[in-house]
Write a protein that holds these residues in place. Structure first.
Motif, short mmCIF file in Angstrom:
data_model
loop_
_atom_site.label_atom_id
_atom_site.label_comp_id
_atom_site.label_asym_id
_atom_site.label_seq_id
_atom_site.Cartn_x
_atom_site.Cartn_y
_atom_site.Cartn_z
N GLY A 67 37.95 19.60 -16.65
CA GLY A 67 36.81 18.45 -16.74
C GLY A 67 35.58 19.12 -16.24
N ILE A 68 34.54 19.03 -17.19
CA ILE A 68 33.15 19.24 -16.83
C ILE A 68 32.04 18.12 -17.03
CG2 ILE A 68 31.41 21.04 -17.32
CD1 ILE A 68 33.44 22.66 -18.54
N ALA A 69 31.48 17.81 -15.87
CA ALA A 69 30.78 16.50 -16.08
C ALA A 69 29.35 17.10 -16.35
CB ALA A 69 30.84 15.82 -14.67
N VAL A 70 28.78 16.54 -17.29
CA VAL A 70 27.07 16.88 -17.61
C VAL A 70 26.46 15.53 -17.75
CG1 VAL A 70 25.60 17.86 -19.29
CG2 VAL A 70 27.86 18.86 -19.00
N GLN A 71 25.67 15.23 -16.95
CA GLN A 71 24.85 14.04 -16.98
C GLN A 71 23.82 13.91 -18.06
OE1 GLN A 71 21.77 13.16 -14.21
NE2 GLN A 71 22.00 11.06 -13.84
N THR A 72 24.15 13.04 -19.12
CA THR A 72 23.29 12.94 -20.46
C THR A 72 23.30 11.50 -20.59
OG1 THR A 72 24.62 15.11 -20.90
CG2 THR A 72 23.28 13.69 -22.81
N ASP A 73 21.81 11.27 -21.34
CA ASP A 73 21.33 10.06 -21.62
C ASP A 73 21.44 10.40 -23.38
OD1 ASP A 73 20.20 8.08 -22.74
OD2 ASP A 73 18.76 7.69 -21.16
N HIS A 74 22.24 9.96 -23.90
CA HIS A 74 22.46 10.14 -25.36
C HIS A 74 21.40 9.39 -26.14
CE1 HIS A 74 26.39 12.52 -25.33
NE2 HIS A 74 26.51 12.06 -24.34
N LEU A 75 20.31 8.80 -25.60
CA LEU A 75 19.32 8.35 -26.32
C LEU A 75 18.13 9.34 -26.38
CD1 LEU A 75 19.08 4.51 -25.50
CD2 LEU A 75 19.23 5.57 -27.65
N ILE A 76 18.36 10.33 -25.51
CA ILE A 76 17.17 11.30 -25.26
C ILE A 76 17.76 12.70 -26.06
CG2 ILE A 76 15.83 12.52 -23.73
CD1 ILE A 76 16.38 10.32 -21.68
N SER A 77 16.91 12.86 -27.04
CA SER A 77 17.38 14.08 -28.05
C SER A 77 17.42 15.27 -27.23
CB SER A 77 16.41 14.11 -29.27
OG SER A 77 16.47 12.99 -30.15
N GLU A 78 16.49 15.57 -26.34
CA GLU A 78 16.39 16.79 -25.90
C GLU A 78 17.72 17.09 -24.76
OE1 GLU A 78 12.60 15.52 -26.95
OE2 GLU A 78 13.92 14.65 -25.99
N GLN A 79 18.17 15.94 -24.24
CA GLN A 79 19.27 16.02 -23.29
C GLN A 79 20.57 16.36 -23.86
OE1 GLN A 79 19.86 13.22 -20.07
NE2 GLN A 79 17.48 12.95 -19.79
N VAL A 80 20.73 15.72 -25.26
CA VAL A 80 21.84 15.87 -26.22
C VAL A 80 21.75 17.30 -26.48
CG1 VAL A 80 22.99 15.18 -28.13
CG2 VAL A 80 22.06 13.68 -26.70
N GLN A 81 20.73 17.76 -27.29
CA GLN A 81 20.57 19.16 -27.63
C GLN A 81 20.78 20.17 -26.55
OE1 GLN A 81 16.60 20.28 -28.70
NE2 GLN A 81 17.19 21.76 -30.33
N SER A 82 20.39 20.10 -25.29
CA SER A 82 20.89 20.98 -24.06
C SER A 82 22.29 20.78 -23.77
CB SER A 82 19.94 20.42 -23.13
OG SER A 82 20.36 21.24 -21.81
N LEU A 83 22.95 19.60 -23.87
CA LEU A 83 24.20 19.62 -23.75
C LEU A 83 24.97 20.59 -24.85
CD1 LEU A 83 26.91 18.12 -22.77
CD2 LEU A 83 26.27 16.32 -24.57
N VAL A 84 24.74 20.38 -26.04
CA VAL A 84 25.39 20.95 -27.05
C VAL A 84 25.10 22.72 -27.01
CG1 VAL A 84 25.79 21.12 -29.51
CG2 VAL A 84 25.54 19.13 -28.69
N GLN A 85 23.95 22.89 -26.59
CA GLN A 85 23.72 24.30 -26.36
C GLN A 85 24.60 24.92 -25.22
OE1 GLN A 85 19.47 24.10 -25.93
NE2 GLN A 85 19.06 24.50 -28.09
N ARG A 86 24.62 24.23 -24.13
CA ARG A 86 25.55 24.71 -23.20
C ARG A 86 26.98 24.71 -23.51
NH1 ARG A 86 26.39 21.51 -16.98
NH2 ARG A 86 28.46 22.81 -16.64
N ILE A 87 27.55 23.78 -24.19
CA ILE A 87 28.83 23.63 -24.69
C ILE A 87 29.09 25.15 -25.53
CG2 ILE A 87 30.67 22.98 -26.20
CD1 ILE A 87 29.60 20.15 -25.44
N GLU A 88 28.15 25.40 -26.34
CA GLU A 88 28.11 26.68 -27.13
C GLU A 88 28.28 27.85 -26.39
OE1 GLU A 88 26.45 28.23 -31.32
OE2 GLU A 88 25.12 26.92 -30.21
N GLN A 89 27.09 27.84 -25.23
CA GLN A 89 27.17 29.02 -24.60
C GLN A 89 28.28 29.40 -23.79
OE1 GLN A 89 23.61 28.13 -22.45
NE2 GLN A 89 22.28 28.69 -24.18
#
Length: 303
Positions: A67-89
């Motif tokens: 389990g990997i916790a990542v604080q994300t407000d899914h109404l904030i595009s930049e946070q969601v984009q950063s989340l997905v980039q982290r998963i890919e990396q």
């Protein structure tokens, strides 16, 4: 359940409730699960609830996954984009996307017509229920469709058949939950050429943390709530719909469900999983045949 070892999942909105149950069951099947939400051990969302994404991540790991916790407000595009980039990396792939973002129970005004319902609360509900899912799909799907067999689960309340014939006692809530069903169908049209699958999924009467508090019970003595609401005996734990997601994610023929609206209860009849107590509650059949028919509570034959 088939092993999901080597698979990467994102459960968006996994702080509590169905999202937590899904994350834990994906972990139990061996997946690496990114769990997101707004509430951490140092910061609470507008919900002001004690459950945290760190708690969920620890439960995933304890169940056998990572389990990997990542604080994300899914109404904030930049946070969601950063989340997905982290998963890919970190993982290089995304196999399972579960959109369970919600967080709007406190905004609903039940049995209140649209012209009397708070417009501010109603529109906020739609943003939390719909915009969050659209934003997450926009950024996450390019990574998911890179590999065949990816699955998108759009979590909602109600099946297409049930919602078509039953008003959900608030226009805003009705729109919020029914829109997600259509979203899953539309996504199915867009991802099928990539050999990926999109499904709308609903739990039955969920014993979420909030629901248990409402009836002043715990998961250990939840049946005591039947003294106040006899129909509560058809309820199910969050792990039940979690097992539905794990079963779908492990199904090599999952494309047969593409675009469909499904429930935890009906999928249990196909995949054979049970709730944590060994039962198989079929809530939506119960709703139609018992509650909506005005019959007294009797779960015999329904779990």
């Amino acid at each position: 359940m088939k092993s999901l070892s080597g698979k990467t999942a994102l459960v968006a909105g996994a702080t509590r409730g169905a999202g937590r149950g899904i994350a834990v069951e994906l972990g139990a099947a061996g997946a690496t699960v990114y769990v997101t939400g707004r509430t951490t051990r140092t910061e609470r969302s507008e919900y002001n609830r004690p459950e945290t994404i760190e708690d969920t991540a620890e439960l995933v790991t304890k169940a056998g996954g990572r389990g990997i916790a990542v604080q994300t407000d899914h109404l904030i595009s930049e946070q969601v984009q950063s989340l997905v980039q982290r998963i890919e990396q970190e993982q290089g792939r995304l196999d399972i996307l579960v959109n369970d973002i919600w967080g709007a129970e406190h905004l609903a005004e039940w049995h209140v017509p649209v012209w009397e319902h708070s417009l501010e609360k109603g529109l906020r509900m739609l943003r939390l229920a719909i915009d969050t899912h659209l934003i997450t799909n926009h950024y996450a799907l390019p990574l998911l469709i890179k590999n065949k067999g990816g699955i998108i689960i759009e979590m909602t309340d109600g099946t297409s058949k049930y919602n078509q014939n039953n008003y959900r006692i608030s226009l805003f809530y009705d729109q919020a939950k029914t829109s997600i069903i259509r979203m899953a169908w539309a996504l199915a049209q867009e991802v099928q050429t990539y050999k990926c699958t999109a499904i709308a999924l609903t739990p039955g009467w969920l014993r979420s943390e909030i629901m248990l508090e409402h009836f002043a019970v715990t998961e250990e003595n939840w049946q005591d709530a039947a003294a106040k609401e006899p129909h509560f005996l058809i309820s199910e734990s969050p792990r039940y719909v979690g097992r539905a997601v794990a079963a779908l994610a492990g199904d090599t023929e999952v494309e047969r469900w593409n675009g469909q609206s499904l429930s935890s209860g009906e999928l249990a009849q196909v995949y054979g999983y049970t709730d944590v107590d060994g039962s198989q509650p079929d809530c939506y059949r119960y709703l139609v045949e018992i509650i909506n028919a005005g019959k007294p509570a009797n779960v015999s034959g329904y779990r």
